[in-house]
Design an enzyme around this catalytic site. Sequence first.
Site, short mmCIF file in Angstrom:
data_model
loop_
_atom_site.label_atom_id
_atom_site.label_comp_id
_atom_site.label_asym_id
_atom_site.label_seq_id
_atom_site.Cartn_x
_atom_site.Cartn_y
_atom_site.Cartn_z
N HIS A 18 -36.36 -5.20 25.27
CA HIS A 18 -37.51 -6.03 25.63
C HIS A 18 -38.74 -5.51 24.90
O HIS A 18 -38.89 -4.31 24.73
CB HIS A 18 -37.76 -5.99 27.14
CG HIS A 18 -38.58 -7.13 27.62
ND1 HIS A 18 -39.95 -7.11 27.56
CD2 HIS A 18 -38.22 -8.33 28.11
CE1 HIS A 18 -40.40 -8.26 28.00
NE2 HIS A 18 -39.39 -9.02 28.35
N ASP A 33 -31.96 -11.59 31.18
CA ASP A 33 -30.90 -12.52 30.75
C ASP A 33 -29.50 -11.95 30.88
O ASP A 33 -28.53 -12.67 30.67
CB ASP A 33 -31.13 -12.91 29.28
CG ASP A 33 -32.36 -13.78 29.12
OD1 ASP A 33 -32.52 -14.70 29.93
OD2 ASP A 33 -33.16 -13.52 28.21
N1 CMC Z 1 -29.29 -4.61 20.36
C1 CMC Z 1 -29.31 -3.66 19.39
N2 CMC Z 1 -30.44 -3.10 18.89
C2 CMC Z 1 -31.59 -3.54 19.41
C3 CMC Z 1 -31.64 -4.53 20.41
C4 CMC Z 1 -30.44 -5.05 20.89
N3 CMC Z 1 -30.42 -5.98 21.85
N4 CMC Z 1 -32.95 -4.77 20.72
C5 CMC Z 1 -33.68 -3.97 19.93
N5 CMC Z 1 -32.87 -3.22 19.14
C6 CMC Z 1 -33.27 -2.18 18.20
C7 CMC Z 1 -33.82 -2.77 16.91
O1 CMC Z 1 -32.81 -2.99 15.97
C8 CMC Z 1 -34.80 -1.70 16.51
O2 CMC Z 1 -34.05 -0.65 15.96
P1 CMC Z 1 -34.67 0.23 14.74
O3 CMC Z 1 -35.86 0.92 15.33
O4 CMC Z 1 -33.56 1.15 14.35
O5 CMC Z 1 -35.04 -0.75 13.66
C9 CMC Z 1 -35.38 -1.21 17.83
O6 CMC Z 1 -34.35 -1.46 18.80
C10 CMC Z 1 -36.66 -1.90 18.25
O7 CMC Z 1 -36.43 -3.31 18.24
P2 CMC Z 1 -37.51 -4.39 17.85
O8 CMC Z 1 -36.83 -5.53 17.15
O9 CMC Z 1 -38.67 -3.75 17.17
O10 CMC Z 1 -37.99 -4.85 19.27
P3 CMC Z 1 -38.80 -6.14 19.59
O11 CMC Z 1 -39.76 -5.77 20.65
O12 CMC Z 1 -39.36 -6.79 18.37
O13 CMC Z 1 -37.70 -7.15 20.17
C11 CMC Z 1 -36.23 -8.25 21.63
C12 CMC Z 1 -37.48 -7.38 21.51
C13 CMC Z 1 -36.08 -8.70 23.08
C14 CMC Z 1 -36.40 -9.51 20.76
C15 CMC Z 1 -34.98 -7.43 21.17
O14 CMC Z 1 -34.80 -6.34 22.04
C16 CMC Z 1 -33.72 -8.28 21.11
O15 CMC Z 1 -33.47 -8.94 20.10
N6 CMC Z 1 -32.89 -8.30 22.21
C17 CMC Z 1 -31.71 -9.13 22.24
C18 CMC Z 1 -32.11 -10.56 22.62
C19 CMC Z 1 -32.51 -10.66 24.07
O16 CMC Z 1 -31.84 -10.17 24.96
N7 CMC Z 1 -33.64 -11.37 24.30
C20 CMC Z 1 -34.15 -11.62 25.66
C21 CMC Z 1 -35.41 -10.87 25.91
S1 CMC Z 1 -35.94 -10.86 27.63
C22 CMC Z 1 -36.24 -12.50 28.09
C23 CMC Z 1 -37.06 -13.33 27.15
O17 CMC Z 1 -38.01 -12.89 26.52
O18 CMC Z 1 -36.73 -14.49 27.03
#
Ligand code: CMC
Length: 433
Positions: A311, A368
């Site tokens: 998140h 989710d």
């Molecule tokens: N699986 C594997 N690696 C992950 C995941 C994941 N679900 N989420 C983040 N990471 C890693 C990412 O690859 C990055 O690694 P590195 O530092 O090595 O590059 C690190 O964690 C930080 O991730 P980020 O992309 O900078 O984080 P963000 O804040 O931009 O993204 C997120 C947040 C929710 C989009 C992401 O965690 C994600 O894609 N999760 C899976 C999709 C998901 O479950 N979304 C629902 C979110 S909650 C409800 C809503 O908002 O609707």
Amino acid sequence: MANNYYTGERAEIKIDGKTYELPIVVGSEGEKAIDIRTLRDQTAYLAFDNGYANVGSCVSKITYIDGERGILSYRGYGIADLAENCTFVEVAYLLTHGSLPTREELSEFSGMLNRFAMIHEDMIRFFDGYPPNSPPMAILSSMVNSLCSFYPEMTANPREDIDEMSARLISKVRTIAAFSYKNSIGHPVVYPRHDLSYCANFLNMMFDSPVKPYEINHKVVSALNKLLILHGDHEQNCSTSTVRMVGSARVNLYASVSAGISALWGPLHGGANQAVMNMLEEIHAGGGDFRRYVEKAKDPKDSFRLSGFGHRVYKTHDPRSWIIKQTCDEVLADLKSPDPLLSIAKELEEAVLKDDYFVERNLYPNVDFYSGIIYRAIGIPTSMFTVMFALGRLPGWIAHWKEMWDESDGRISRPRQIYIGPLSRPFVPIDQR
Ligand code: CMC
């Protein structure tokens, strides 16, 4: 809005040897920010932050999140208290009006929801125009936008009669969602009933049929209330920011919410609940071994992510996920319908919480991760999961649209960019390119 969040303190910023001062603002829970609104005028510099992780786009009185401690509250009330003690309709009122309703206010609000529950019969014909298997989120977004045509008086003066417009939207979105499902399976639509509560009504519209009446199960109704409450608002997430941004151009509520629905559709946002279920089903079909998915998610060369984990704001457990997990156990036990996907989900969660990759990045289950298993037990098809998220999030979108509209110093949302493309290219006529 009174600007009492300015403390008089100032931050200093040194650029090109000159020092500039910018005011500091402090929110109710002590969170601090630097007001950079005069940055460009003072310094000729922009602030750069793609993804807006460090930017507060507004001040808001609706929802508070402490991502480090896993705290979420709506209008000052803790999420667990609301989920335990309220109906979704009460929380929708809280979000859109600012306070919990009295008995009279609740009865008036519920009366409006009943009054507005039907959709125009001409709209029902729209459903026939969509090809089979159309994505329910595409249908929902366009149907909500179409409300502008059926209630033009609401769009001429978008801020007037907002209470009526909100109730109309909250009520009709539920009808649109259920009708869209009925249409997708080729069954006759089931009209809303005044004698049923908001959630019971929705379930009845989804599952009642001329050949088999739907039996309302109060545990299921209560679980649905909880799920919708937990999705009610989540401050400046992608879809809510979209609603505020679109609305900032002074567009009506229906069109703004329609844009929010489109943003929610994405698999990184509300679409994750559907992606989780697809992933769990794949794991189950493959014999239950989830390790390949965990390894794929950790592989820096693979863009795959473990849906339902991580998140932007929470760096610990999402407080909603605990409640959903517990509700999931209760509903499955009550319906006596054990789901092998729940065992897989629990094992996957346990493995992830012990894995260094996820621990180092503070990746925990989010809202989710378990919600889809409840929806599946209730009978809601996977393709409708994100529609369910939209039903819950709607009062939050409305509350933000109202707040944005009422900002005394509100301006159209219009970020800048850092242009890095070519400059001054001589024009080349088409046959010389
Ligand atoms: N699986 C594997 N690696 C992950 C995941 C994941 N679900 N989420 C983040 N990471 C890693 C990412 O690859 C990055 O690694 P590195 O530092 O090595 O590059 C690190 O964690 C930080 O991730 P980020 O992309 O900078 O984080 P963000 O804040 O931009 O993204 C997120 C947040 C929710 C989009 C992401 O965690 C994600 O894609 N999760 C899976 C999709 C998901 O479950 N979304 C629902 C979110 S909650 C409800 C809503 O908002 O609707």
